[in-house]
Write a protein that holds these residues in place. Structure first.
Motif, short mmCIF file in Angstrom:
data_model
loop_
_atom_site.label_atom_id
_atom_site.label_comp_id
_atom_site.label_asym_id
_atom_site.label_seq_id
_atom_site.Cartn_x
_atom_site.Cartn_y
_atom_site.Cartn_z
N TRP A 115 -55.99 -20.53 -42.70
CA TRP A 115 -57.20 -19.93 -43.26
C TRP A 115 -56.72 -18.77 -44.13
CZ3 TRP A 115 -61.23 -22.88 -42.52
CH2 TRP A 115 -61.35 -23.64 -41.35
N ARG A 118 -58.02 -15.08 -44.02
CA ARG A 118 -57.68 -14.23 -42.88
C ARG A 118 -56.44 -13.38 -43.16
NH1 ARG A 118 -58.51 -17.80 -37.33
NH2 ARG A 118 -60.81 -17.80 -37.38
N VAL A 123 -58.24 -7.46 -44.14
CA VAL A 123 -58.83 -8.04 -42.94
C VAL A 123 -58.32 -7.36 -41.67
CG1 VAL A 123 -59.03 -10.13 -41.54
CG2 VAL A 123 -59.34 -10.24 -44.03
N GLU A 124 -57.03 -7.23 -41.50
CA GLU A 124 -56.52 -6.60 -40.28
C GLU A 124 -56.85 -5.11 -40.22
OE1 GLU A 124 -55.44 -8.18 -37.56
OE2 GLU A 124 -56.04 -9.93 -38.73
N ARG A 127 -60.37 -5.03 -39.06
CA ARG A 127 -60.46 -5.39 -37.64
C ARG A 127 -60.08 -4.20 -36.76
NH1 ARG A 127 -57.01 -8.56 -33.95
NH2 ARG A 127 -58.37 -9.84 -32.63
N SER A 173 -64.12 -17.71 -41.94
CA SER A 173 -62.82 -17.51 -41.31
C SER A 173 -62.53 -16.03 -41.11
CB SER A 173 -61.71 -18.17 -42.15
OG SER A 173 -61.42 -17.44 -43.32
N ILE A 174 -62.94 -15.19 -42.06
CA ILE A 174 -62.79 -13.74 -41.88
C ILE A 174 -63.70 -13.25 -40.75
CG2 ILE A 174 -63.15 -11.47 -42.94
CD1 ILE A 174 -62.37 -12.71 -45.60
N THR A 176 -64.92 -14.78 -38.15
CA THR A 176 -64.48 -15.18 -36.82
C THR A 176 -63.17 -14.50 -36.43
OG1 THR A 176 -63.53 -17.18 -37.83
CG2 THR A 176 -65.68 -17.39 -36.78
N ARG A 177 -62.44 -13.96 -37.39
CA ARG A 177 -61.25 -13.16 -37.08
C ARG A 177 -61.64 -11.73 -36.71
NH1 ARG A 177 -56.61 -12.38 -34.65
NH2 ARG A 177 -55.37 -10.73 -35.61
N ASP A 280 -50.84 -23.12 -34.29
CA ASP A 280 -51.95 -22.19 -34.50
C ASP A 280 -53.07 -22.98 -35.16
OD1 ASP A 280 -53.74 -20.22 -35.17
OD2 ASP A 280 -52.36 -19.06 -36.42
N ASP A 282 -57.26 -22.92 -35.17
CA ASP A 282 -58.56 -22.36 -34.79
C ASP A 282 -59.63 -23.06 -35.62
OD1 ASP A 282 -60.77 -20.90 -34.08
OD2 ASP A 282 -60.19 -19.09 -35.17
#
Length: 306
Positions: A115, A118, A123-124, A127, A173-174, A176-177, A280, A282
């Motif tokens: 994805w 992500r 993104v991280e 998060r 995808s973002i 759900t991350r 991996d 998802d």
């Protein structure tokens, strides 16, 4: 170096995969498979079967064909003992993805359902910022020009091609991350061109496990500046992920981020998965899309011609 075969030489392969492979310290491109295209400096084959038969040294394959044919290719590659990197979405159906997970386990190879959004730069950090804060509501605006990003690509309008969910699944995808727990689809509206089998626009209403509402609007008719935005309202202010996750703002203030490197980061991750002998996969973004097709109210708009 891990020897790599690339299957499918369309726009995404040329724009993203080939440059990322060229930059990788872990992979070397040994062959490609495509019906009509070639890559400089490596052998080319008309299909995956021919590549696998002739290129015994290839250890992993990257599958960039349309999702409708990806399941059979992944099955063949894993049966031949190759690790597999799937472009998004990982399959045309959820049952295909589940079957591939089981096949990877039996073959003892790595399966990576990628994805790319992500791996966007913001993104991280987003998060991390959201951790411990109360999220009160989320809005997604994902609008782009299909003629710019998918010129002449008829497969995206066929069953299994996803239509506007091809970009919209990047936002999911973002989402759900970023958020823990199950995200449930409550309502959907899908708008189909009169001459197509897949939607050109969609509205989704979702809810996080803790009750937080999420609204998303996807549209493939945007011209001018493209809109790939996720706005998250929290008890500590608003966070905005813009530019597909590569720009981050907190209460309107831009946050310092590294440069965009989604595809190089995915190849780094694929190499690590192979080294660690794990997969991996998802399917949660695809599950939300499948739910939208299951319960979405359908309407029709004017015919679309590329």
């Amino acid at each position: 170096m891990i020897s790599l075969g690339l299957v499918g030489l369309g726009k995404i392969a040329r724009d993203q995969h080939l440059p990322a492979i060229a930059r990788s310290a872990d992979f070397t491109l040994c062959a490609v498979a495509s019906r009509n295209a070639r890559a400089d400096g490596v052998p080319a084959y008309p299909d995956l079967d021919a590549l696998l038969a002739r290129e015994q040294a290839v250890e992993a394959v990257v599958l960039c064909q349309p999702p409708q044919v990806r399941h059979a290719a992944a099955r063949a590659a894993m049966a031949a003992g190759r690790h597999v990197f799937l472009e998004k979405p990982p399959g045309a159906t959820l049952s295909e993805v589940e079957d591939l997970v089981e096949a990877a386990g039996r073959a003892g190879v790595t399966l990576f359902a990628s994805w790319h959004s992500r791996f966007a730069a913001g993104v991280e950090p987003a998060r991390s910022w959201l951790a411990g804060r109360r999220i009160e509501g989320i809005t997604i605006e994902w609008k782009e020009d299909v003629r710019q990003w998918h010129p002449g690509q008829d497969w995206i309008w066929q069953p299994g091609g996803l239509g506007v969910f091809d970009p919209g699944i990047n936002a999911l995808s973002i989402l759900t991350r970023l958020l823990p727990g199950t995200i449930r689809l409550e309502d959907a509206e899908l708008q189909f061109p009169a001459n197509r089998q897949a939607p050109i626009a969609a509205r989704l209403q979702m809810r996080v496990a803790n009750g937080t509402p999420v609204e998303a609007e996807f549209d493939w008719r945007q011209t001018g500046r493209q809109s790939w935005n996720i706005t998250i309202h929290t008890d500590a202010g608003a966070l905005l992920l813009a530019d597909g996750g590569n720009s981050l703002f907190v209460e309107g203030a831009a946050q310092a981020l590294p440069g965009e490197s989604e595809y190089p980061a995915m190849y780094d991750h694929f190499a690590a998965l192979i080294a660690e002998r794990r997969s991996d996969v998802d399917a949660s973004p695809l599950r939300l899309v499948a739910d939208a097709f299951l319960i979405g109210r359908r309407s029709f708009t004017e015919a679309f011609h590329d």
